[in-house]
Design a protein around this motif. Structure first.
Motif, PDB file in Angstrom:
ATOM      1  N   PHE A  49     -25.361  56.072  52.203  1.00  0.00           N
ATOM      2  CA  PHE A  49     -24.738  57.353  51.879  1.00  0.00           C
ATOM      3  C   PHE A  49     -23.395  57.092  51.200  1.00  0.00           C
ATOM      4  N   LYS A  89     -15.437  65.498  52.790  1.00  0.00           N
ATOM      5  CA  LYS A  89     -16.724  66.128  52.468  1.00  0.00           C
ATOM      6  C   LYS A  89     -17.846  65.583  53.359  1.00  0.00           C
ATOM      7  N   GLY A  90     -19.024  66.176  53.186  1.00  0.00           N
ATOM      8  CA  GLY A  90     -20.194  65.687  53.901  1.00  0.00           C
ATOM      9  C   GLY A  90     -20.741  64.421  53.262  1.00  0.00           C
ATOM     10  N   LEU A  91     -21.893  63.987  53.746  1.00  0.00           N
ATOM     11  CA  LEU A  91     -22.509  62.761  53.254  1.00  0.00           C
ATOM     12  C   LEU A  91     -23.567  63.078  52.206  1.00  0.00           C
ATOM     13  N   THR A  92     -23.587  62.267  51.165  1.00  0.00           N
ATOM     14  CA  THR A  92     -24.611  62.391  50.131  1.00  0.00           C
ATOM     15  C   THR A  92     -25.535  61.189  50.234  1.00  0.00           C
ATOM     16  N   LEU A 107     -20.791  67.284  61.527  1.00  0.00           N
ATOM     17  CA  LEU A 107     -21.791  67.287  60.461  1.00  0.00           C
ATOM     18  C   LEU A 107     -23.171  67.500  61.029  1.00  0.00           C
ATOM     19  N   PHE A 150     -27.340  65.860  54.593  1.00  0.00           N
ATOM     20  CA  PHE A 150     -26.220  66.352  55.376  1.00  0.00           C
ATOM     21  C   PHE A 150     -25.583  67.592  54.755  1.00  0.00           C
ATOM     22  N   GLY A 151     -25.047  68.437  55.631  1.00  0.00           N
ATOM     23  CA  GLY A 151     -24.268  69.572  55.185  1.00  0.00           C
ATOM     24  C   GLY A 151     -22.832  69.152  54.914  1.00  0.00           C
ATOM     25  N   PRO A 152     -21.997  70.102  54.465  1.00  0.00           N
ATOM     26  CA  PRO A 152     -20.599  69.794  54.130  1.00  0.00           C
ATOM     27  C   PRO A 152     -19.704  69.616  55.341  1.00  0.00           C
TER      28      PRO A 152
END
Lengths: 114, 113
Positions: B36, B42-45, A90, A105-107
């Motif tokens: 987060f 998936k990535g982090l939100t 990431l 953050f990206g995917p």
């Protein structure tokens, strides 16, 4: 505003090969950080770049390297891949020098080493 | 060395319940703390960012508090929904670490309809 993008999204390599992953930060962001996520170790910090300079480095072997370009895009390279390098990689970007801003953050790039 | 711990590791609740996720850190010299969420694969939100000088932040049904002196943060989720099901991670930035985040292991939340 477009978010953080990472390419490729998925990658399969064999032991001994090398790989390059790319990260494009949010427009205007100058800080890019990289993390490795595995089920056993969680999220581990790899390195951080700000204005093309590596500012921080985590505890990873020298096989892991990175760089940042003048447009803030960043790449990380892993040489001589090992099975244990299989992970979700990431990247995160932020606008600030001192970490006082939200990081986005990206995917991620999922790397599988066979 | 900064260590971040999250309790519980997993939590399953019925829809509509209010819940609290806990995060503790060993070094109080932090710059900020960020919560987060991560959906599987998936990535982090980013959910909330609390600066070290702040006590809490709110966004919709989420409220995060920070007690820097005791090394603790909580994330409160009101009226939980099945869409809240995810792994919740807290992360801290130390005062001298640039943008380097140190993460906890996360709390895996399941909200049952």
């Amino acid at each position: 505003k477009a978010g953080v993008t990472q390419t490729p999204r998925y990658l399969i390599k064999t032991r001994g090969q090398q790989v390059t992953l790319s990260c494009s930060p949010i427009s205007g962001h100058r800080s890019v950080s990289w993390y490795q996520q595995t089920p056993g170790q969680g999220l581990q910090f790899l390195f951080e770049y700000f204005s093309e300079t590596q500012r921080n480095k985590g505890n990873f072997p020298g096989r892991f390297s990175g760089r940042q370009f003048s447009n803030s895009r960043s790449e990380m390279n892993v040489s001589t891949l090992e099975l244990g390098d299989s992970a979700l990689y990431l990247c995160a970007s932020s606008s600030a020098l001192a970490g006082e801003e939200t990081q986005y953050f990206g995917p991620g790039t999922r790397l599988l080493v066979l | 060395k900064q260590e971040v711990t999250q309790i519980p590791a997993a939590l399953s609740v019925p829809e509509g319940e209010n819940l609290v996720l806990n995060c503790s850190f060993t070094d109080s010299a932090i710059y900020n703390l960020q919560w987060f969420r991560q959906d599987p694969g998936k990535g982090l939100t980013s959910l909330l960012l609390i600066q070290s000088s702040q006590r809490e932040q709110t966004s919709g049904r989420l409220n995060a508090s920070l007690d820097k002196s005791s090394g603790r943060s909580t994330l409160y989720i009101a009226a939980s929904q099945p869409g809240d099901s995810a792994t919740y991670l807290c992360a801290v930035i130390r005062e001298t670490s640039g943008s380097r985040l140190t993460f906890g292991e996360g709390t895996q939340l399941t909200v049952n309809p």
